[in-house]
Design a protein around this motif. Structure first.
Motif, PDB file in Angstrom:
ATOM      1  N   ALA A  68      -3.950  -4.209 -54.313  1.00  0.00           N
ATOM      2  CA  ALA A  68      -3.468  -4.975 -55.460  1.00  0.00           C
ATOM      3  C   ALA A  68      -3.097  -4.059 -56.618  1.00  0.00           C
ATOM      4  N   THR A  69      -2.081  -4.472 -57.349  1.00  0.00           N
ATOM      5  CA  THR A  69      -1.677  -3.725 -58.553  1.00  0.00           C
ATOM      6  C   THR A  69      -2.006  -4.487 -59.830  1.00  0.00           C
ATOM      7  N   CYS A  70      -2.427  -5.750 -59.687  1.00  0.00           N
ATOM      8  CA  CYS A  70      -2.819  -6.537 -60.854  1.00  0.00           C
ATOM      9  C   CYS A  70      -3.691  -7.692 -60.392  1.00  0.00           C
ATOM     10  N   THR A  71      -4.337  -8.336 -61.340  1.00  0.00           N
ATOM     11  CA  THR A  71      -5.134  -9.520 -61.065  1.00  0.00           C
ATOM     12  C   THR A  71      -4.915 -10.539 -62.171  1.00  0.00           C
ATOM     13  N   THR A  72      -5.025 -11.807 -61.837  1.00  0.00           N
ATOM     14  CA  THR A  72      -4.901 -12.859 -62.835  1.00  0.00           C
ATOM     15  C   THR A  72      -6.224 -13.123 -63.550  1.00  0.00           C
ATOM     16  N   CYS A  73      -7.277 -12.435 -63.143  1.00  0.00           N
ATOM     17  CA  CYS A  73      -8.607 -12.676 -63.703  1.00  0.00           C
ATOM     18  C   CYS A  73      -8.879 -11.785 -64.912  1.00  0.00           C
ATOM     19  N   THR A  74      -9.695 -12.267 -65.827  1.00  0.00           N
ATOM     20  CA  THR A  74      -9.956 -11.502 -67.046  1.00  0.00           C
ATOM     21  C   THR A  74     -10.933 -10.355 -66.828  1.00  0.00           C
ATOM     22  N   PHE A  75     -11.699 -10.367 -65.736  1.00  0.00           N
ATOM     23  CA  PHE A  75     -12.429  -9.163 -65.357  1.00  0.00           C
ATOM     24  C   PHE A  75     -11.471  -8.341 -64.504  1.00  0.00           C
ATOM     25  N   ALA A  76     -11.036  -7.229 -65.063  1.00  0.00           N
ATOM     26  CA  ALA A  76      -9.906  -6.496 -64.504  1.00  0.00           C
ATOM     27  C   ALA A  76     -10.211  -5.775 -63.203  1.00  0.00           C
ATOM     28  N   GLU A  77     -11.489  -5.679 -62.817  1.00  0.00           N
ATOM     29  CA  GLU A  77     -11.856  -5.053 -61.553  1.00  0.00           C
ATOM     30  C   GLU A  77     -12.018  -6.066 -60.435  1.00  0.00           C
ATOM     31  N   ASP A  78     -11.700  -7.324 -60.718  1.00  0.00           N
ATOM     32  CA  ASP A  78     -11.821  -8.369 -59.716  1.00  0.00           C
ATOM     33  C   ASP A  78     -10.460  -8.662 -59.100  1.00  0.00           C
ATOM     34  N   PHE A  79     -10.253  -8.138 -57.891  1.00  0.00           N
ATOM     35  CA  PHE A  79      -9.018  -8.378 -57.149  1.00  0.00           C
ATOM     36  C   PHE A  79      -9.260  -9.350 -55.996  1.00  0.00           C
ATOM     37  N   SER A  80     -10.366 -10.093 -56.072  1.00  0.00           N
ATOM     38  CA  SER A  80     -10.656 -11.120 -55.081  1.00  0.00           C
ATOM     39  C   SER A  80      -9.568 -12.182 -55.106  1.00  0.00           C
ATOM     40  N   ASN A  81      -9.538 -12.995 -54.058  1.00  0.00           N
ATOM     41  CA  ASN A  81      -8.670 -14.175 -54.063  1.00  0.00           C
ATOM     42  C   ASN A  81      -9.509 -15.426 -53.874  1.00  0.00           C
ATOM     43  N   TYR A  82      -9.168 -16.415 -54.661  1.00  0.00           N
ATOM     44  CA  TYR A  82      -9.844 -17.701 -54.672  1.00  0.00           C
ATOM     45  C   TYR A  82      -8.758 -18.768 -54.529  1.00  0.00           C
ATOM     46  N   TRP A  83      -8.969 -19.736 -53.650  1.00  0.00           N
ATOM     47  CA  TRP A  83      -7.948 -20.781 -53.579  1.00  0.00           C
ATOM     48  C   TRP A  83      -8.530 -22.135 -53.185  1.00  0.00           C
ATOM     49  N   THR A  84      -7.801 -23.170 -53.609  1.00  0.00           N
ATOM     50  CA  THR A  84      -8.149 -24.557 -53.320  1.00  0.00           C
ATOM     51  C   THR A  84      -6.873 -25.296 -52.951  1.00  0.00           C
ATOM     52  N   ALA A  85      -7.056 -26.537 -52.537  1.00  0.00           N
ATOM     53  CA  ALA A  85      -5.895 -27.396 -52.319  1.00  0.00           C
ATOM     54  C   ALA A  85      -5.308 -27.789 -53.675  1.00  0.00           C
ATOM     55  N   VAL A  86      -4.234 -28.548 -53.642  1.00  0.00           N
ATOM     56  CA  VAL A  86      -3.509 -28.968 -54.839  1.00  0.00           C
ATOM     57  C   VAL A  86      -3.541 -30.489 -54.916  1.00  0.00           C
ATOM     58  N   GLY A 270     -12.852 -25.071 -50.637  1.00  0.00           N
ATOM     59  CA  GLY A 270     -12.326 -23.882 -51.297  1.00  0.00           C
ATOM     60  C   GLY A 270     -12.518 -22.656 -50.427  1.00  0.00           C
ATOM     61  N   ASP A 271     -11.693 -21.650 -50.669  1.00  0.00           N
ATOM     62  CA  ASP A 271     -11.710 -20.406 -49.890  1.00  0.00           C
ATOM     63  C   ASP A 271     -11.951 -19.221 -50.810  1.00  0.00           C
ATOM     64  N   TYR A 272     -12.557 -18.179 -50.239  1.00  0.00           N
ATOM     65  CA  TYR A 272     -12.899 -16.992 -51.021  1.00  0.00           C
ATOM     66  C   TYR A 272     -12.745 -15.739 -50.174  1.00  0.00           C
ATOM     67  N   VAL A 273     -12.052 -14.751 -50.708  1.00  0.00           N
ATOM     68  CA  VAL A 273     -11.958 -13.418 -50.114  1.00  0.00           C
ATOM     69  C   VAL A 273     -12.425 -12.417 -51.159  1.00  0.00           C
ATOM     70  N   PHE A 274     -13.507 -11.719 -50.871  1.00  0.00           N
ATOM     71  CA  PHE A 274     -14.067 -10.769 -51.819  1.00  0.00           C
ATOM     72  C   PHE A 274     -13.124  -9.590 -52.029  1.00  0.00           C
ATOM     73  N   GLY A 275     -12.972  -9.180 -53.302  1.00  0.00           N
ATOM     74  CA  GLY A 275     -12.070  -8.069 -53.578  1.00  0.00           C
ATOM     75  C   GLY A 275     -12.402  -7.280 -54.821  1.00  0.00           C
ATOM     76  N   TRP A 276     -13.676  -7.333 -55.278  1.00  0.00           N
ATOM     77  CA  TRP A 276     -14.042  -6.530 -56.445  1.00  0.00           C
ATOM     78  C   TRP A 276     -13.948  -5.036 -56.113  1.00  0.00           C
ATOM     79  N   LYS A 277     -13.582  -4.270 -57.098  1.00  0.00           N
ATOM     80  CA  LYS A 277     -13.418  -2.828 -56.909  1.00  0.00           C
ATOM     81  C   LYS A 277     -14.771  -2.132 -56.843  1.00  0.00           C
ATOM     82  N   GLY A 278     -14.955  -1.310 -55.812  1.00  0.00           N
ATOM     83  CA  GLY A 278     -16.181  -0.519 -55.685  1.00  0.00           C
ATOM     84  C   GLY A 278     -17.429  -1.374 -55.760  1.00  0.00           C
ATOM     85  N   ASP A 279     -18.390  -0.920 -56.574  1.00  0.00           N
ATOM     86  CA  ASP A 279     -19.648  -1.652 -56.721  1.00  0.00           C
ATOM     87  C   ASP A 279     -19.721  -2.399 -58.056  1.00  0.00           C
TER      88      ASP A 279
END
Length: 333
Positions: A68-86, A270-279
């Motif tokens: 990832a080159t960016c994230t929509t989350c305000t914690f900038a080291e969180d590149f996880s993906n979170y999704w739900t239905a619409v 809901g679905d979750y894919v972990f993607g935080w940077k490092g520890d």
């Protein structure tokens, strides 16, 4: 990221720490790298937040934070993906209109999306942050009864009287107009088997406490002995423009349906894919951060809003539609 409007009324008074942050929309489209990997055009529509490494296929051996080159989350080291239905509104003439979203309390500038929480523990105790390759799903889109939905006992809806409403949660869709919108609440299991980063159904490797709840510090079952943070989504659907009951079905039944064709609300998931940077996440959990977290890098909501993806499958999802995207039929049982 200051939060002064609420005092965490939705949590028990003995909560000691949590992360609470905004993630705006990355994209809304029919992709699902967990259930339908590699498919451009999964059966139903999702709204996705987080890092821009999100794709139809996501190799668990490759950390999203490495791509990832960016994230929509305000914690900038969180590149996880979170999704739900619409959520869609079904009009009396049978057409569908996508329900817009709005930012949560304290996050009004965000571009829809969700509020995400990570809570380490309601009492002091070690929790193990997720590992690279970890992913999970909570809920089941095929469920249409309360008995089925009780398997996932913390997937609920709040009919918002105002933006601060945090009481009166129900397992099914609210049956009356909600003055300030509908909030869907998705709390993931908090116990892990300690071995598998995923499972064929994307849920068997995690579990709820064997008794009580996470909030009451219920113990993990022996099959899933490792405590993990509680991941919790709040999604606010701005249903207010559809509150005129003359627009609702003639029998007075509620008019909102999920993009997977659920008119009951019991299939919430809901679905979750972990993607935080490092520890970074483990550091935050160990530090018992409370809303703000000096141990983590942050970015503004405005900066997060700049992170976005274009739809890979071009289709109309916002007009008045004669059917749900993907042609999903609406079911009531």
């Amino acid at each position: 990221m200051q939060w002064s409007v609420l005092s965490l009324a939705l949590f028990a008074s003995n909560v000691q720490a949590l992360l609470r942050f905004s993630c705006s929309q990355l994209v809304v489209e029919r992709l699902d790298p967990l259930v339908n990997p590699g498919t451009i055009g999964s059966p139903h529509l999702h709204q996705i937040i987080g890092g821009n490494a999100f794709n139809a296929s996501m190799d668990p051996q490759i950390a999203p934070s490495d791509q990832a080159t960016c994230t929509t989350c305000t914690f900038a080291e969180d590149f996880s993906n979170y999704w739900t239905a619409v959520l869609y509104f079904k009009a009396r003439n049978g057409t569908y209109k996508r329900v817009p979203q709005k930012g949560n309390v304290g996050f009004e500038q965000s571009n829809g999306g969700m509020t995400v929480y990570y809570t380490p523990s309601y009492n002091k105790g070690k929790v193990t942050a997720f590992k690279k390759g970890f992913r999970m799903i909570v809920g089941n889109p095929t469920y249409r009864t309360e008995a089925q939905a009780k398997k996932y006992r913390q997937l609920t809806y709040t009919c918002l009287k105002d933006m601060n409403t945090r009481t009166g949660e129900t397992m099914d869709m609210p049956k009356q107009p909600c003055k300030a919108g509908i909030m869907s609440n998705l709390r993931f299991p908090t116990c892990w088997d300690g071995v598998n980063l995923d499972s064929p159904d994307h849920s068997s490797h995690v579990a709820y406490p064997s008794s009580g709840t996470f909030e009451s510090n219920g113990p993990c079952p022996s099959t899933h002995p490792v405590k993990i943070p509680q991941v919790f989504y709040e999604v606010i659907w701005d249903t207010t423009k559809f509150n005129d009951k003359s627009l609702w079905p003639e029998d007075g039944s509620q008019p909102f349906v999920w993009s997977y064709g659920d008119a009951t609300g019991y299939g919430n998931h809901g679905d979750y894919v972990f993607g935080w940077k490092g520890d970074a996440l483990q550091k935050a959990m160990d530090a018992d951060c409370n809303i703000n977290c000096p141990q983590l890098k942050t970015q503004s909501i405005a900066q997060g809003n700049k992170c976005a993806q274009s739809m890979k499958l071009k289709e109309d999802i916002d007009g008045w539609l004669t059917e749900l995207p993907g042609g999903m039929p609406v079911t009531y049982k």
